[in-house]
Design an enzyme around this catalytic site. Structure first.
Site, PDB file in Angstrom:
ATOM      1  N   GLY A  45      48.748 -32.620   5.417  1.00 53.06           N
ATOM      2  CA  GLY A  45      50.311 -32.976   5.903  1.00 53.06           C
ATOM      3  C   GLY A  45      51.014 -31.657   5.611  1.00 53.06           C
ATOM      4  N   GLU A  99      54.228 -29.514  -0.871  1.00 52.38           N
ATOM      5  CA  GLU A  99      53.917 -31.016  -0.260  1.00 52.38           C
ATOM      6  C   GLU A  99      54.610 -31.231   0.880  1.00 52.38           C
ATOM      7  OE1 GLU A  99      52.185 -33.491  -0.483  1.00 52.38           O
ATOM      8  OE2 GLU A  99      51.690 -34.350  -2.462  1.00 52.38           O
ATOM      9  N   ASP A 100      54.348 -32.168   1.598  1.00 54.09           N
ATOM     10  CA  ASP A 100      55.148 -32.253   3.056  1.00 54.09           C
ATOM     11  C   ASP A 100      56.177 -33.296   2.698  1.00 54.09           C
ATOM     12  OD1 ASP A 100      53.011 -34.139   2.583  1.00 54.09           O
ATOM     13  OD2 ASP A 100      52.361 -34.443   4.525  1.00 54.09           O
ATOM     14  N   LYS A 131      61.615 -38.804  -0.126  1.00 57.48           N
ATOM     15  CA  LYS A 131      62.149 -40.055   0.246  1.00 57.48           C
ATOM     16  C   LYS A 131      62.886 -40.763  -1.101  1.00 57.48           C
ATOM     17  CE  LYS A 131      59.016 -41.911   3.797  1.00 57.48           C
ATOM     18  NZ  LYS A 131      58.317 -42.952   4.302  1.00 57.48           N
ATOM     19  N   VAL A 153      58.517 -41.094   8.800  1.00 61.01           N
ATOM     20  CA  VAL A 153      58.629 -39.859   9.741  1.00 61.01           C
ATOM     21  C   VAL A 153      57.136 -39.250  10.281  1.00 61.01           C
ATOM     22  CG1 VAL A 153      60.936 -39.138   9.162  1.00 61.01           C
ATOM     23  CG2 VAL A 153      58.865 -38.372   7.716  1.00 61.01           C
ATOM     24  N   ASP A 159      51.435 -37.027  10.034  1.00 56.71           N
ATOM     25  CA  ASP A 159      50.935 -37.904  11.109  1.00 56.71           C
ATOM     26  C   ASP A 159      51.243 -39.529  10.876  1.00 56.71           C
ATOM     27  OD1 ASP A 159      49.431 -38.616   8.603  1.00 56.71           O
ATOM     28  OD2 ASP A 159      47.602 -39.294  10.065  1.00 56.71           O
ATOM     29  N   ARG A 165      50.693 -34.823  14.169  1.00 60.93           N
ATOM     30  CA  ARG A 165      50.733 -33.766  13.226  1.00 60.93           C
ATOM     31  C   ARG A 165      51.198 -32.293  14.136  1.00 60.93           C
ATOM     32  NH1 ARG A 165      48.539 -35.138   8.486  1.00 60.93           N
ATOM     33  NH2 ARG A 165      46.717 -36.241   8.498  1.00 60.93           N
TER      34      ARG A 165
HETATM   35  P1  5GP Z   1      53.383 -40.890  -2.507  1.00 60.85           P
HETATM   36  O1  5GP Z   1      51.954 -40.664  -3.226  1.00 60.85           O
HETATM   37  O2  5GP Z   1      54.428 -39.735  -2.684  1.00 60.85           O
HETATM   38  O3  5GP Z   1      53.933 -42.046  -2.315  1.00 60.85           O
HETATM   39  O4  5GP Z   1      52.978 -40.605  -0.932  1.00 60.85           O
HETATM   40  C1  5GP Z   1      52.703 -38.972  -0.365  1.00 60.85           C
HETATM   41  C2  5GP Z   1      51.675 -39.234   0.821  1.00 60.85           C
HETATM   42  O5  5GP Z   1      52.028 -40.272   1.533  1.00 60.85           O
HETATM   43  C3  5GP Z   1      52.446 -38.046   1.653  1.00 60.85           C
HETATM   44  O6  5GP Z   1      51.490 -36.773   1.332  1.00 60.85           O
HETATM   45  C4  5GP Z   1      51.889 -38.407   3.043  1.00 60.85           C
HETATM   46  O7  5GP Z   1      50.612 -38.048   3.484  1.00 60.85           O
HETATM   47  C5  5GP Z   1      52.148 -39.980   2.810  1.00 60.85           C
HETATM   48  N1  5GP Z   1      53.324 -40.288   3.517  1.00 60.85           N
HETATM   49  C6  5GP Z   1      54.517 -40.847   2.744  1.00 60.85           C
HETATM   50  N2  5GP Z   1      55.486 -41.011   3.624  1.00 60.85           N
HETATM   51  C7  5GP Z   1      55.174 -40.833   4.796  1.00 60.85           C
HETATM   52  C8  5GP Z   1      55.940 -40.783   6.083  1.00 60.85           C
HETATM   53  O8  5GP Z   1      57.180 -41.032   6.169  1.00 60.85           O
HETATM   54  N3  5GP Z   1      55.237 -40.451   7.120  1.00 60.85           N
HETATM   55  C9  5GP Z   1      53.954 -39.957   7.145  1.00 60.85           C
HETATM   56  N4  5GP Z   1      53.464 -39.463   8.245  1.00 60.85           N
HETATM   57  N5  5GP Z   1      53.482 -39.684   5.738  1.00 60.85           N
HETATM   58  C10 5GP Z   1      53.742 -40.311   4.901  1.00 60.85           C
END
Ligand code: 5GP
Length: 181
Positions: A45, A99-100, A131, A153, A159, A165
């Site tokens: 991402g 990180e994205d 978030k 998003v 994606d 992407r």
């Molecule tokens: P976490 O471990 O913080 O819950 O999640 C991180 C990963 O979840 C991100 O690197 C991404 O790949 C995915 N992710 C979380 N929220 C979103 C979102 O709103 N859109 C997309 N496309 N990926 C998300």
């Protein structure tokens, strides 16, 4: 714009992203001036964000891409992420994870834990998006581009089921096309 079953609308235009990326890079240029940081973009991402950010980073630095793999095996969480692909020695280095988006923060926490175990001098994170749940859990992200609520998003590296992407703007899901029927 429709992708699979979801309807998306433009949310953060490319011009706004560019301005924010330049602002974040300026902070890093200042904070890491004599530290020769190692940037660790987390694939897939963050590829677009990392590329744009690094073009604005003017201090000496290294870049090494990583990816997380999840596998089942813990009964409590069901998933455990591990870091793969870092080829530079990270011992005694100032690391900046790129990180994205940070949502629950689970991915980031696991990566930070692993890097600390490798003897890094400092470990910080930069994320283009953060978030609500990451804020509520007070996940430690030193540099944040945009704070979001709970929206899903896509675009600018992010994606939906492998698609989207490639867009230069960020879109958010409005409602599913199933609901619209
Ligand atoms: P976490 O471990 O913080 O819950 O999640 C991180 C990963 O979840 C991100 O690197 C991404 O790949 C995915 N992710 C979380 N929220 C979103 C979102 O709103 N859109 C997309 N496309 N990926 C998300």
């Amino acid at each position: 714009m429709k992708i699979k079953d979801l309807e998306f609308k433009k949310f953060i235009p490319a011009t706004k992203i560019d301005d924010k990326v330049a602002e974040l890079a300026a902070q890093i240029n200042h904070d890491y001036k004599d530290k020769t940081p190692v940037f660790l973009p987390v694939l897939n991402g963050s590829f677009m964000f990392a590329a744009d950010l690094l073009k604005e980073v003017k201090i000496p630095c290294r870049v090494s891409f990583v990816k997380t793999s999840s596998y089942s095996g813990t009964m409590s969480t069901g998933q455990l992420k591990t870091l793969i692909g870092h080829d530079e020695s990270l011992f005694n280095q100032n690391i900046l994870i790129v990180e994205d988006i940070v949502d629950s923060g689970l991915t980031l926490e696991k990566i930070i834990e692993e890097l600390r175990g490798l003897g890094a001098k400092s470990v910080e994170a930069i994320s283009l998006l953060r978030k609500k749940s990451a804020r509520e859990k007070k996940i430690d992200v030193k540099y944040v581009g945009f704070d979001l609520e709970d929206e899903f998003v896509l675009g600018y590296g992010l994606d939906y089921d492998g698609l989207g992407r490639n867009y230069k703007d960020i879109y958010k899901a409005t409602r599913s096309t199933e609901e619209a029927k």
